[in-house]
Write an enzyme that holds these catalytic residues in place. Structure first.
Site, PDB file in Angstrom:
ATOM      1  CG  HIS A  20      86.292  12.373  -3.227  1.00 31.90           C
ATOM      2  ND1 HIS A  20      85.659  11.643  -2.250  1.00 31.90           N
ATOM      3  CD2 HIS A  20      87.323  13.011  -2.611  1.00 31.90           C
ATOM      4  CE1 HIS A  20      86.277  11.848  -1.090  1.00 31.90           C
ATOM      5  NE2 HIS A  20      87.294  12.674  -1.271  1.00 31.90           N
ATOM      6  CG  ASP A 228      90.414  15.361  -0.630  1.00 31.09           C
ATOM      7  OD1 ASP A 228      89.543  14.613  -1.108  1.00 31.09           O
ATOM      8  OD2 ASP A 228      90.270  15.927   0.468  1.00 31.09           O
ATOM      9  N   PRO A 242      82.033  21.107   0.350  1.00 30.13           N
ATOM     10  CG  PRO A 242      82.783  19.674   2.059  1.00 30.13           C
ATOM     11  CD  PRO A 242      81.551  20.071   1.278  1.00 30.13           C
TER      12      PRO A 242
HETATM   13  O1  DOR Z   1      86.765  18.818   0.817  1.00 29.09           O
HETATM   14  C1  DOR Z   1      86.548  17.628   0.750  1.00 29.09           C
HETATM   15  N1  DOR Z   1      85.577  17.125  -0.039  1.00 29.09           N
HETATM   16  N2  DOR Z   1      87.279  16.789   1.487  1.00 29.09           N
HETATM   17  C2  DOR Z   1      87.018  15.483   1.539  1.00 29.09           C
HETATM   18  O2  DOR Z   1      87.791  14.777   2.105  1.00 29.09           O
HETATM   19  C3  DOR Z   1      85.785  14.942   0.923  1.00 29.09           C
HETATM   20  C4  DOR Z   1      85.476  15.725  -0.266  1.00 29.09           C
HETATM   21  C5  DOR Z   1      84.216  15.402  -0.981  1.00 29.09           C
HETATM   22  O3  DOR Z   1      83.818  14.242  -1.047  1.00 29.09           O
HETATM   23  O4  DOR Z   1      83.633  16.318  -1.572  1.00 29.09           O
HETATM   24 ZN    ZN Z   2      88.412  13.517   3.700  1.00 30.57          ZN
HETATM   25 ZN    ZN Z   3      88.537  13.180   0.326  1.00 30.40          ZN
END
Ligand code: DOR
Ligand code: ZN
Ligand code: ZN
Length: 346
Positions: A20, A228, A242
């Site tokens: 991301h 991730d 998260p």
């Molecule tokens: O913990 C996560 N955060 N898992 C994901 O797949 C998306 C990500 C986020 O975009 O912050």
């Molecule tokens: Zn995800």
């Molecule tokens: Zn992700």
């Protein structure tokens, strides 16, 4: 310039199938430049950036803008993921005709596709337009099983993001044994740790789940090591966002686990480079010539304590802040040129 690689290991550049970058719209967490610099420090030369930006990446103009931005930066190669549905809705599919020119991975990361009909159409499109449909359906094994059942009826190219549970892995193993076109990926944190409170999606699992994932990495049933990489500001973490900031620790976390489990580093290299290249290049027909001269020089004997204060990333969210890890990226080469050299970007 002469580089002393005595006792070190030269690997193909890592290809992160899941990260991301938060660009555009959430650039207080990360932007393309800070993300790509952090990635190069981590040995990643190609990044697959998920579509949950602001606005969501769901049209050709947005994809093109990000590809142009990446070209102008000249840091990592970018595969910009397109959302499967407009604004991550349940039923409004994106325009594949125009978007496929810029990407070959589609995913609603952060959002599960509950509507079966939509998922079916997505799978059919992945065959028709030759792309990878990456599903974020873990944490629920039942949803993975549903997607596998749909894949059985509607052939497509399915990739399951960030698997965290033994049950999910078992379902995917069975699907592979049937000959379905399915791959899956794991994260550094789910391989490295279990039963932690730190907020991440999917959550940390049990010790037996973690052991099963390590065996899946060893026996090849897990295909790909992603990151991730999910940068968040301190304030957003306090509000419950998260995610873990992984680019700069991913290799050492993976290597520490692999070495501890007696899995050869060649297998890790396959999972970090060869498998994602094959998944996105050969089967999905990405024709651009990539990876030439993309290399990473690592020291497998180096031991270092993680220190988030030293992160190049704009954010510092990690529960592994004082962890002692083995394996260190010394240098990263992009297209034959030195891009990262012992602590500094070149
Ligand atoms: O913990 C996560 N955060 N898992 C994901 O797949 C998306 C990500 C986020 O975009 O912050
Ligand atoms: Zn995800
Ligand atoms: Zn992700």
């Amino acid at each position: 310039r002469e580089i002393d690689g005595q006792g070190k290991v030269l690997m193909p550049g890592f290809i992160d199938m899941h990260c991301h970058l938060r660009d555009p719209g959430l650039t207080y967490k990360e932007d393309m430049e800070t993300g790509m610099k952090a990635a190069l420090k981590g040995g990643f030369t190609t990044l697959v950036a998920m579509a949950n930006t602001k606005p969501i990446m769901d049209n050709a103009e947005a994809l093109k803008a990000n590809m142009d931005k990446a070209d102008a930066l000249g840091l990592c190669d970018l595969v910009q993921v397109c959302a499967l549905t407009k604004d991550f809705s349940e039923d409004d599919l994106v325009d594949f005709e125009s978007t496929r020119e810029y990407t070959n991975v589609y995913s609603n990361d952060g959002h599960n596709v509950d509507n079966e009909g939509t998922m079916k159409k997505g799978l059919a499109a992945s065959t028709e337009y030759n792309f990878i449909l990456a599903t974020h359906c873990e944490p629920e094994t039942e949803t993975v099983e549903r997607d596998i059942a749909l894949l059985r009826e509607t052939p497509g190219h399915l990739h399951v993001c960030h698997i965290s549970k033994k049950d999910t892995l078992d379902a995917i193993k069975a699907a592979k044994a049937e000959g379905l076109d399915i791959t899956c990926e794991v994260t550094p944190h789910h391989l490295y740790a279990s039963a932690m409170e730190y907020k991440v999606h999917p959550p940390f699992r049990s010790y037996p789940d973690r052991r099963a994932l390590i065996e899946g990495a060893r026996d090849g049933s897990i295909d790909i090591c992603g990151t991730d990489h999910a940068p968040h500001s301190d304030e957003d973490k306090l509000k419950g966002a998260p995610g873990i900031n992984n680019f700069e620790t991913a290799f050492a976390m993976y290597y520490t686990v692999f070495e501890g489990a007696g899995i050869p580093v060649e297998r890790l290299s396959q999972m970090l480079s060869e498998a994602p290249a094959e998944r996105m290049g050969i089967k999905a027909g990405l024709v651009k010539e990539r990876y030439a001269g993309d290399l990473v020089l690592v020291d497998l004997d180096a031991e270092e304590r993680v220190d988030p204060k030293t992160f190049i990333s704009k954010s510092h969210n990690t529960p592994f802040g004082r962890e002692l890890l083995k394996g260190k990226v010394l240098m990263t080469f992009k297209g034959g040129e030195i891009a990262y050299d012992n602590g500094s970007l070149v």
